[in-house]
Design a protein around this motif. Structure first.
Motif, PDB file in Angstrom:
ATOM      1  N   TYR A 231       0.843  -1.383  -0.024  1.00 46.93           N
ATOM      2  CA  TYR A 231       0.050   0.183  -0.155  1.00 46.93           C
ATOM      3  C   TYR A 231       0.879   1.104  -0.114  1.00 46.93           C
ATOM      4  O   TYR A 231       0.817   2.085  -0.946  1.00 46.93           O
ATOM      5  N   PHE A 232       1.755   1.407   1.067  1.00 42.13           N
ATOM      6  CA  PHE A 232       2.562   2.611   1.130  1.00 42.13           C
ATOM      7  C   PHE A 232       3.666   2.531  -0.188  1.00 42.13           C
ATOM      8  O   PHE A 232       3.951   3.970  -0.701  1.00 42.13           O
ATOM      9  N   LYS A 233       4.125   1.483  -0.862  1.00 41.97           N
ATOM     10  CA  LYS A 233       4.809   1.695  -1.998  1.00 41.97           C
ATOM     11  C   LYS A 233       3.967   2.038  -3.307  1.00 41.97           C
ATOM     12  O   LYS A 233       4.400   2.055  -4.490  1.00 41.97           O
ATOM     13  N   LYS A 234       2.700   1.824  -3.136  1.00 45.12           N
ATOM     14  CA  LYS A 234       1.900   2.057  -4.392  1.00 45.12           C
ATOM     15  C   LYS A 234       2.095   0.767  -5.387  1.00 45.12           C
ATOM     16  O   LYS A 234       2.323   1.284  -6.615  1.00 45.12           O
ATOM     17  N   LEU A 235       2.369  -0.093  -5.011  1.00 45.81           N
ATOM     18  CA  LEU A 235       2.667  -1.648  -5.999  1.00 45.81           C
ATOM     19  C   LEU A 235       1.123  -1.794  -6.712  1.00 45.81           C
ATOM     20  O   LEU A 235       0.148  -1.621  -6.253  1.00 45.81           O
ATOM     21  N   ASP A 236       1.443  -2.259  -7.977  1.00 44.93           N
ATOM     22  CA  ASP A 236       0.408  -2.777  -8.592  1.00 44.93           C
ATOM     23  C   ASP A 236      -0.148  -4.214  -8.288  1.00 44.93           C
ATOM     24  O   ASP A 236       0.796  -5.019  -8.856  1.00 44.93           O
ATOM     25  N   TYR A 237      -1.185  -4.280  -7.684  1.00 45.42           N
ATOM     26  CA  TYR A 237      -1.451  -5.792  -7.423  1.00 45.42           C
ATOM     27  C   TYR A 237      -3.051  -6.073  -7.422  1.00 45.42           C
ATOM     28  O   TYR A 237      -3.926  -5.077  -7.287  1.00 45.42           O
ATOM     29  N   PHE A 238      -3.458  -7.248  -7.272  1.00 45.59           N
ATOM     30  CA  PHE A 238      -4.705  -7.634  -7.630  1.00 45.59           C
ATOM     31  C   PHE A 238      -5.250  -8.305  -6.439  1.00 45.59           C
ATOM     32  O   PHE A 238      -4.689  -9.049  -5.839  1.00 45.59           O
ATOM     33  N   SER A 239      -6.383  -7.438  -5.760  1.00 47.06           N
ATOM     34  CA  SER A 239      -6.806  -7.817  -4.284  1.00 47.06           C
ATOM     35  C   SER A 239      -8.233  -8.486  -4.061  1.00 47.06           C
ATOM     36  O   SER A 239      -8.442  -8.886  -3.198  1.00 47.06           O
ATOM     37  N   THR A 240      -8.626  -9.101  -5.354  1.00 50.40           N
ATOM     38  CA  THR A 240      -9.798  -9.942  -5.051  1.00 50.40           C
ATOM     39  C   THR A 240      -9.652 -11.399  -4.816  1.00 50.40           C
ATOM     40  O   THR A 240      -8.623 -12.055  -5.396  1.00 50.40           O
ATOM     41  N   GLU A 241     -10.562 -11.911  -3.979  1.00 50.00           N
ATOM     42  CA  GLU A 241     -10.348 -13.423  -3.491  1.00 50.00           C
ATOM     43  C   GLU A 241     -10.932 -14.245  -4.691  1.00 50.00           C
ATOM     44  O   GLU A 241     -11.951 -13.805  -5.453  1.00 50.00           O
ATOM     45  N   CYS A 242     -10.462 -15.286  -4.679  1.00 53.01           N
ATOM     46  CA  CYS A 242     -10.963 -16.415  -5.538  1.00 53.01           C
ATOM     47  C   CYS A 242     -12.548 -16.775  -5.329  1.00 53.01           C
ATOM     48  O   CYS A 242     -12.824 -16.897  -4.249  1.00 53.01           O
ATOM     49  N   ILE A 243     -13.087 -16.623  -6.369  1.00 52.18           N
ATOM     50  CA  ILE A 243     -14.668 -16.915  -6.286  1.00 52.18           C
ATOM     51  C   ILE A 243     -14.773 -18.259  -5.953  1.00 52.18           C
ATOM     52  O   ILE A 243     -16.173 -18.278  -5.334  1.00 52.18           O
ATOM     53  N   TYR A 244     -14.130 -19.302  -5.965  1.00 51.55           N
ATOM     54  CA  TYR A 244     -14.323 -20.542  -5.640  1.00 51.55           C
ATOM     55  C   TYR A 244     -13.900 -20.829  -4.237  1.00 51.55           C
ATOM     56  O   TYR A 244     -13.953 -21.991  -3.687  1.00 51.55           O
ATOM     57  N   SER A 245     -13.275 -19.854  -3.369  1.00 51.61           N
ATOM     58  CA  SER A 245     -12.633 -20.200  -2.386  1.00 51.61           C
ATOM     59  C   SER A 245     -13.496 -19.892  -0.734  1.00 51.61           C
ATOM     60  O   SER A 245     -12.878 -20.259   0.364  1.00 51.61           O
ATOM     61  N   PRO A 246     -14.594 -19.182  -0.816  1.00 50.90           N
ATOM     62  CA  PRO A 246     -15.302 -18.870   0.240  1.00 50.90           C
ATOM     63  C   PRO A 246     -15.372 -20.427   1.308  1.00 50.90           C
ATOM     64  O   PRO A 246     -15.337 -20.078   2.508  1.00 50.90           O
ATOM     65  N   ASN A 247     -15.640 -21.496   0.754  1.00 49.74           N
ATOM     66  CA  ASN A 247     -15.949 -22.688   1.518  1.00 49.74           C
ATOM     67  C   ASN A 247     -14.527 -23.271   1.779  1.00 49.74           C
ATOM     68  O   ASN A 247     -14.893 -24.628   2.353  1.00 49.74           O
ATOM     69  N   ALA A 248     -13.509 -22.872   1.381  1.00 50.07           N
ATOM     70  CA  ALA A 248     -12.182 -23.766   1.710  1.00 50.07           C
ATOM     71  C   ALA A 248     -11.894 -23.861   3.050  1.00 50.07           C
ATOM     72  O   ALA A 248     -12.203 -23.072   4.015  1.00 50.07           O
ATOM     73  N   TYR A 249     -11.445 -25.052   3.339  1.00 50.47           N
ATOM     74  CA  TYR A 249     -11.256 -25.601   4.703  1.00 50.47           C
ATOM     75  C   TYR A 249     -10.265 -24.685   5.422  1.00 50.47           C
ATOM     76  O   TYR A 249     -10.225 -24.365   6.722  1.00 50.47           O
ATOM     77  N   ARG A 250      -9.265 -24.415   4.504  1.00 53.50           N
ATOM     78  CA  ARG A 250      -8.058 -23.578   5.270  1.00 53.50           C
ATOM     79  C   ARG A 250      -8.462 -22.194   5.728  1.00 53.50           C
ATOM     80  O   ARG A 250      -8.202 -21.629   6.566  1.00 53.50           O
ATOM     81  N   GLY A 251      -9.736 -21.736   5.208  1.00 51.99           N
ATOM     82  CA  GLY A 251     -10.505 -20.471   5.612  1.00 51.99           C
ATOM     83  C   GLY A 251     -10.926 -20.334   6.931  1.00 51.99           C
ATOM     84  O   GLY A 251     -10.557 -19.378   7.949  1.00 51.99           O
ATOM     85  N   PHE A 252     -11.164 -21.484   7.812  1.00 53.76           N
ATOM     86  CA  PHE A 252     -11.526 -21.425   9.185  1.00 53.76           C
ATOM     87  C   PHE A 252     -10.169 -21.584  10.077  1.00 53.76           C
ATOM     88  O   PHE A 252     -10.173 -20.710  11.071  1.00 53.76           O
ATOM     89  N   ALA A 253      -9.134 -22.016   9.553  1.00 51.50           N
ATOM     90  CA  ALA A 253      -7.812 -22.010  10.125  1.00 51.50           C
ATOM     91  C   ALA A 253      -7.284 -20.528  10.121  1.00 51.50           C
ATOM     92  O   ALA A 253      -6.761 -19.976  10.968  1.00 51.50           O
ATOM     93  N   ARG A 254      -7.609 -19.817   8.998  1.00 50.28           N
ATOM     94  CA  ARG A 254      -7.020 -18.434   8.780  1.00 50.28           C
ATOM     95  C   ARG A 254      -7.829 -17.726   9.708  1.00 50.28           C
ATOM     96  O   ARG A 254      -7.155 -16.748  10.226  1.00 50.28           O
ATOM     97  N   GLU A 255      -9.144 -17.783   9.962  1.00 55.67           N
ATOM     98  CA  GLU A 255      -9.982 -17.166  10.739  1.00 55.67           C
ATOM     99  C   GLU A 255      -9.482 -17.141  12.453  1.00 55.67           C
ATOM    100  O   GLU A 255      -9.053 -16.224  13.112  1.00 55.67           O
ATOM    101  N   PHE A 256      -8.981 -18.402  12.777  1.00 57.26           N
ATOM    102  CA  PHE A 256      -8.393 -18.706  13.935  1.00 57.26           C
ATOM    103  C   PHE A 256      -7.210 -18.035  14.221  1.00 57.26           C
ATOM    104  O   PHE A 256      -6.973 -17.423  15.258  1.00 57.26           O
ATOM    105  N   ILE A 257      -6.338 -18.156  13.203  1.00 59.32           N
ATOM    106  CA  ILE A 257      -5.181 -17.508  13.195  1.00 59.32           C
ATOM    107  C   ILE A 257      -5.075 -15.596  13.550  1.00 59.32           C
ATOM    108  O   ILE A 257      -4.375 -15.246  14.454  1.00 59.32           O
ATOM    109  N   LYS A 258      -6.063 -15.341  12.735  1.00 54.41           N
ATOM    110  CA  LYS A 258      -6.391 -13.893  12.936  1.00 54.41           C
ATOM    111  C   LYS A 258      -6.978 -13.508  14.427  1.00 54.41           C
ATOM    112  O   LYS A 258      -6.295 -12.530  14.834  1.00 54.41           O
ATOM    113  N   ASP A 259      -7.664 -14.551  14.816  1.00 55.29           N
ATOM    114  CA  ASP A 259      -8.152 -13.954  16.247  1.00 55.29           C
ATOM    115  C   ASP A 259      -6.898 -14.190  17.188  1.00 55.29           C
ATOM    116  O   ASP A 259      -7.014 -13.388  18.190  1.00 55.29           O
ATOM    117  N   LEU A 260      -6.225 -15.239  17.028  1.00 58.90           N
ATOM    118  CA  LEU A 260      -4.837 -15.285  17.945  1.00 58.90           C
ATOM    119  C   LEU A 260      -4.104 -14.121  17.914  1.00 58.90           C
ATOM    120  O   LEU A 260      -3.521 -13.518  18.947  1.00 58.90           O
TER     121      LEU A 260
END
Length: 353
Positions: A231-260
C-alpha cells in the motif's frame, strides 16, 4: 498559538528506530511505532537476512517467482528484484504464472501480472490447466461442485508450477507464502493428523530431493506487513479473492489465526516455531518418494495425486480421488489395463524429471 503548536510538535511520537522522523506506522509483527522509511528498511532487511541465513540462493541461479498478481507475489517480485540489484545476488529472475481458467478472477489477475512484467522488467511464462490437463477450473467446478474444488486446484497448481519451472529451466522456484500461511498450514496438518506434511510444512526450502526446490523468503513475514508495504509503495496488485474459495477448509484456520493475532501478535511466529520443533517418532512409517508410473511426476504412490484426480474427471467419476489413497485408482476394478483404456480425456503430460 506558537506555544500550543510547539506542544503538539513535542507531543508527536518519534520513530523508535531513527528517533528523528514522526512515527507513522505501527508494525503488526513487533508493535513498534516507526516512520515509513524505517519500516521499508526493516521489512527489506529482514527478508535479506532470511535469504542469507538460510542460503536460499547461489550466484548465477535461474529463479522463477510464482506470480499470481496478488499482494504476496507482487511484493515478492518487487523486493527480490530490489535485493538482487542492491546486494548483488547474481540471480536471473523470471515470473511464472498459472492460469487455472477461472473467469472473472484469474483472467483479471493475469492482467496485473503482465503489467508487473513491464514494471519490473522480468520475463514472464504462463502455463494453463487447459493446456496441461485438458480442463479449466470453471469446467471442473461445474462437474465437482464447490465442496472439493480446492483439492483439485491445489494439486493441479503445485504440479503446474513445477512444469512451468521445468520449461523455464530454472534452478529454484520462490513463492510468496508468508508467516500467516505457514502457521495456518501447521494447524491444518495437525487437524488432519498429516504426519508426513507436518514434518516438512515449516521448512523454508522444500523439494530439495526433487528436480526443482521451492523457497519461501516470506516465511517470517506477516501478511499485514506485506499489505502495508504494498500500500505505502503503491505497488500494482490484484486484491480480489478467488470466487471458488469461500468454503475452503483453510479459511477456518485463517480466521482462528487472525483471532490469535489480535490477542497476541507473536502467536503466528510461535506456531511456526512449534512446527519447527515437532519431531516425528522413528517408529513412524513415512511415505517413500518415487515417481508416478503414468506421468513421471514425484509421487509416493503408483500414481501421483494429479493423475488420480484427472483420471476420475476423464472417466466421469470426479469424486474418485477425493479422500482416498493415491494409489487406489488403478486397482478399483482389479485390472489396471481396463483403467488405462478407459481414459478418454487428455493425460497429465510427462516431464523429464
Amino acid at each position: 498559538m506558537e506555544g500550543e503548536g510547539g506542544e503538539r510538535k513535542r507531543g508527536a511520537r518519534l520513530c523508535c528506530v531513527c528517533k528523528k522522523s514522526r512515527a507513522s506506522v505501527k508494525r503488526p509483527k513487533t508493535l513498534e511505532q516507526i516512520c515509513r522509511e524505517c519500516f521499508y528498511d526493516a521489512f527489506e532487511s529482514e527478508i535479506h537476512q532470511v535469504i542469507l541465513e538460510n542460503q536460499l540462493f547461489s550466484p548465477g541461479e535461474r529463479v522463477a517467482i510464482g506470480a499470481s498478481g496478488g499482494k504476496d507475489s507482487t511484493v515478492l517480485a518487487y523486493v527480490l528484484s530490489k535485493l538482487n540489484r542492491l546486494h548483488n545476488y547474481g540471480l536471473h529472475l523470471f515470473l511464472l504464472s498459472v492460469d487455472e481458467g477461472i473467469t472473472g478472477y484469474r483472467d483479471d489477475s493475469l492482467e496485473t501480472v503482465h503489467r508487473n512484467q513491464i514494471q519490473y522488467g522480468l520475463p514472464l511464462k504462463v502455463v494453463s490447466y487447459k493446456d496441461l490437463y485438458g480442463w479449466t477450473m470453471d469446467e471442473i467446478v461445474r462437474v465437482i461442485g464447490l465442496k472439493n474444488n480446492c483439492t483439485f486446484c491445489g494439486v493441479f497448481r503445485r504440479q503446474a508450477l513445477d512444469r512451468g519451472a521445468s520449461l523455464l529451466k530454472v534452478d529454484k522456484v520462490v513463492t510468496g507464502h508468508n508467516a500467516d500461511d505457514i502457521a495456518e498450514t501447521v494447524l491444518l496438518n495437525l487437524l488432519r493428523v498429516d504426519v508426513a506434511r507436518l514434518s516438512r510444512c515449516t521448512s523454508i526450502t522444500t523439494g530439495e530431493d526433487g528436480p526443482i526446490p521451492r523457497c519461501k523468503p516470506f516465511k517470517y513475514t506477516y501478511e499485514k506487513e506485506i499489505v502495508m508495504y504494498a500500500y505505502f509503495k503503491k505497488l500494482d496488485y490484484f486484491s480480489t479473492e478467488c470466487i471458488y474459495s469461500p468454503n475452503a477448509y483453510r479459511g477456518f484456520a485463517r480466521e482462528f489465526i487472525k483471532d490469535l493475532e489480535r490477542i497476541r501478535p507473536r502467536a503466528i511466529l510461535d506456531i511456526i516455531k512449534s512446527g519447527e520443533n515437532f519431531r516425528i517418532s522413528t517408529s513412524t512409517k513415512m511415505p517413500e518418494q518415487g515417481t508416478c508410473e503414468r506421468c513421471g511426476y514425484i509421487s509416493s504412490q503408483k500414481w501421483c495425486k494429479a493423475c488420480v484426480l484427472l483420471d476420475g474427471l476423464n472417466r466421469g467419476l470426479p469424486k474418485l480421488g477425493i479422500g482416498r489413497s493415491r494409489g487406489s485408482v488403478a486397482s478399483d476394478n482389479g485390472n489396471e489395463s481396463k483403467v488405462e483404456k478407459s481414459i478418454q480425456g487428455k493425460q497429465c503430460t510427462t516431464l523429464d524429471f
